[in-house]
Design an enzyme around this catalytic site. Structure first.
Site, short mmCIF file in Angstrom:
data_model
loop_
_atom_site.label_atom_id
_atom_site.label_comp_id
_atom_site.label_asym_id
_atom_site.label_seq_id
_atom_site.Cartn_x
_atom_site.Cartn_y
_atom_site.Cartn_z
N ARG A 40 11.76 -26.94 -13.10
CA ARG A 40 10.67 -27.12 -14.07
C ARG A 40 11.27 -27.78 -15.30
O ARG A 40 12.13 -27.20 -15.96
CB ARG A 40 10.06 -25.76 -14.41
N SER A 107 -0.49 -22.18 -9.66
CA SER A 107 -0.57 -21.20 -10.74
C SER A 107 -2.00 -20.67 -10.84
O SER A 107 -2.95 -21.46 -10.84
CB SER A 107 -0.24 -21.85 -12.09
N LYS A 136 6.04 -20.30 -22.64
CA LYS A 136 5.02 -21.30 -22.32
C LYS A 136 3.99 -21.29 -23.45
O LYS A 136 3.25 -20.32 -23.61
CB LYS A 136 4.37 -20.94 -20.98
N1 TZP Z 1 3.94 -19.72 -16.43
C1 TZP Z 1 3.29 -18.65 -16.87
S1 TZP Z 1 4.17 -17.81 -18.04
C2 TZP Z 1 5.46 -18.90 -17.93
C3 TZP Z 1 5.17 -19.88 -17.01
C4 TZP Z 1 6.02 -21.03 -16.65
C5 TZP Z 1 6.71 -18.78 -18.74
C6 TZP Z 1 7.59 -17.68 -18.26
O1 TZP Z 1 8.75 -17.58 -19.04
P1 TZP Z 1 9.40 -16.18 -19.43
O2 TZP Z 1 10.51 -16.54 -20.38
O3 TZP Z 1 9.94 -15.59 -18.17
O4 TZP Z 1 8.34 -15.35 -20.07
#
Ligand code: TZP
Ligand code: MG
Length: 210
Positions: A40, A107, A136
């Site tokens: 990603r 997602s 995010k």
């Molecule tokens: N999709 C939903 S939350 C997220 C993504 C890519 C971020 C997750 O990152 P973290 O640091 O594990 O909370």
């Protein structure tokens, strides 16, 4: 043949948060026996993403290797699959381009979206954020672990839980029935990424027996 997403820790890169960069992080993740790797990259341009993906593809021959967002990169490097969200191309466009033997992860944030993804033919769903996260910026409201339980009661495809997962709350996520879990900031910001993933894998083994 389509590769299978087994239960366990699903590793996702983040070059902005990473201490050592995506390539080193993925080497560490593979040493920790993650069940899948998703490349990603929200920060670099398409040329760089393609170059890096080529390197990562070679590294990740033992686990399913998926690319987030970039369909053309997934095709160019012969990734095992693609992960798409609501702002990406549709599932049907992705399936048409990739064919039947590639993994497509979608997602989702609600039970309805999860069921729609399964009906369309998605190979797994990424559900999140489960908890609040700052990784995010455009994340929706946290859905909590109750939704994991609800979705697992009526769906067959693997559920990958993501968002705000830490060593403290991971047991709750696993006990609720998540097939895989991700922790981006919980791993790539740490000095020893392998050691950190090892801890999640241990929690997974202990709590999935409950
Ligand atoms: N999709 C939903 S939350 C997220 C993504 C890519 C971020 C997750 O990152 P973290 O640091 O594990 O909370
Ligand atoms: Mg996306």
């Amino acid at each position: 043949m389509k590769r299978i997403i087994h239960k366990g820790f699903y590793f996702i890169t983040d070059s902005l948060l990473s201490k050592k960069g995506n390539i080193e992080d993925i080497k560490s993740a593979l040493q920790a026996h993650v069940c899948a790797v998703q490349y990603r990259n929200k920060n670099d341009d398409a040329d760089f993403v393609l170059k890096e993906a080529k390197v990562l593809r070679v590294l990740c021959h033992e686990v399913p290797f998926t690319v987030n967002d970039f369909l053309d990169v997934a095709i160019a490097v012969d990734a095992d699959g693609l992960h798409i969200g609501e702002s990406d191309i549709s599932y049907s466009q992705a399936r048409k381009a990739l064919g039947p033997y590639k993994i497509i992860g979608v997602s989702v944030h609600t039970l309805e979206e999860a069921m729609r993804a399964q009906t369309m033919g998605a190979d797994y769903i990424g559900l999140g954020p489960i908890f609040p996260t700052s990784t995010k910026s455009d994340a929706q409201a946290p859905c909590g672990t109750e939704l994991i339980l609800k979705i697992k009661q009526c769906m067959k495809i693997p559920l990958v839980a993501i968002g705000g997962i830490s060593l403290d709350n991971a047991p709750e996520v696993i006990v609720a029935g998540a097939d895989c879990l991700c922790a981006i900031s919980g791993t790539v910001t740490k000095p020893d990424v392998k050691k950190e993933i090892d801890k999640y894998c241990k929690l997974f083994r202990m709590n999935s027996l409950l």
